[in-house]
Design a protein around this motif. Structure first.
Motif, PDB file in Angstrom:
ATOM      1  N   ALA A  32    -123.013  45.321 174.079  1.00  0.00           N
ATOM      2  CA  ALA A  32    -123.587  46.283 173.129  1.00  0.00           C
ATOM      3  C   ALA A  32    -123.670  45.691 171.728  1.00  0.00           C
ATOM      4  O   ALA A  32    -124.674  45.869 171.028  1.00  0.00           O
ATOM      5  CB  ALA A  32    -122.752  47.560 173.110  1.00  0.00           C
ATOM      6  N   ALA A  33    -122.637  44.962 171.319  1.00  0.00           N
ATOM      7  CA  ALA A  33    -122.643  44.342 169.988  1.00  0.00           C
ATOM      8  C   ALA A  33    -123.689  43.247 169.897  1.00  0.00           C
ATOM      9  O   ALA A  33    -124.380  43.120 168.884  1.00  0.00           O
ATOM     10  CB  ALA A  33    -121.260  43.794 169.665  1.00  0.00           C
ATOM     11  N   ALA A  34    -123.832  42.464 170.953  1.00  0.00           N
ATOM     12  CA  ALA A  34    -124.829  41.384 170.945  1.00  0.00           C
ATOM     13  C   ALA A  34    -126.240  41.949 170.869  1.00  0.00           C
ATOM     14  O   ALA A  34    -127.077  41.448 170.120  1.00  0.00           O
ATOM     15  CB  ALA A  34    -124.670  40.514 172.191  1.00  0.00           C
ATOM     16  N   VAL A  35    -126.500  42.989 171.625  1.00  0.00           N
ATOM     17  CA  VAL A  35    -127.827  43.608 171.608  1.00  0.00           C
ATOM     18  C   VAL A  35    -128.104  44.223 170.237  1.00  0.00           C
ATOM     19  O   VAL A  35    -129.236  44.189 169.754  1.00  0.00           O
ATOM     20  CB  VAL A  35    -127.949  44.660 172.732  1.00  0.00           C
ATOM     21  CG1 VAL A  35    -129.181  45.516 172.566  1.00  0.00           C
ATOM     22  CG2 VAL A  35    -127.943  43.975 174.087  1.00  0.00           C
ATOM     23  N   ALA A  36    -127.064  44.743 169.610  1.00  0.00           N
ATOM     24  CA  ALA A  36    -127.245  45.400 168.310  1.00  0.00           C
ATOM     25  C   ALA A  36    -127.606  44.426 167.202  1.00  0.00           C
ATOM     26  O   ALA A  36    -128.281  44.804 166.253  1.00  0.00           O
ATOM     27  CB  ALA A  36    -125.987  46.159 167.931  1.00  0.00           C
ATOM     28  N   VAL A  37    -127.160  43.190 167.292  1.00  0.00           N
ATOM     29  CA  VAL A  37    -127.441  42.249 166.200  1.00  0.00           C
ATOM     30  C   VAL A  37    -128.656  41.376 166.458  1.00  0.00           C
ATOM     31  O   VAL A  37    -129.068  40.639 165.571  1.00  0.00           O
ATOM     32  CB  VAL A  37    -126.208  41.371 165.875  1.00  0.00           C
ATOM     33  CG1 VAL A  37    -125.063  42.219 165.391  1.00  0.00           C
ATOM     34  CG2 VAL A  37    -125.802  40.530 167.048  1.00  0.00           C
TER      35      VAL A  37
END
Length: 139
Positions: A32-37
């Motif tokens: 989720a964090a990777a997709v968000a950035v």
């Protein structure tokens, strides 16, 4: 007289903490964090997505099974990461809306929008490093 031999009482297996569940939550949060950035998805609430919410649900469901183990500290850490990330995102939005009308407010809002995902990613990596070593999260 022969004493009847008593059958040994079966001992329940030692309750294993839900290590796999915690690892799955770390993986979902990292995704989720990777997709968000990754542009164009850069936003200040990296865990506030379907993937992050699934991780949160798993953490809450498995928290009871982890009571008293080192895994419990990780699940609590992950739950706090989710909710504090959301609080920080709301603050970013409020600061962004309030200060967007001023020239000085725009850089402040941009800095906060960058800091929130960086903080989330740091917590995920730091927690995983403790998890990998089977250490509880320090209080």
């Amino acid at each position: 007289m022969v004493d009847p031999v008593e059958a040994p009482v079966p001992v329940p297996p030692a309750v294993q903490p839900p290590v796999s569940a915690a690892l799955i939550v770390y993986a979902l949060y990292a995704l989720a964090a990777a997709v968000a950035v990754i542009p164009p998805g850069f936003h200040s609430a990296p865990l506030w997505s379907v993937v992050g919410a699934i991780g949160l649900v798993i953490a809450y469901v498995k928290l009871g099974e982890a009571r008293g183990s080192w895994v419990e500290t990780h699940l609590r850490y992950l739950i706090r990461t989710f909710w504090w990330g959301l609080v920080i995102a709301v603050i970013c939005w409020l600061v962004g809306w309030v200060f967007a009308v001023t020239i000085i407010g725009i850089p402040v809002a941009i800095a906060l929008w960058i800091a929130a995902p960086v903080w989330t990613i740091y917590r995920i990596i730091r927690g995983y490093l403790w998890f990998k070593e089977s250490k509880p999260v320090p209080a």
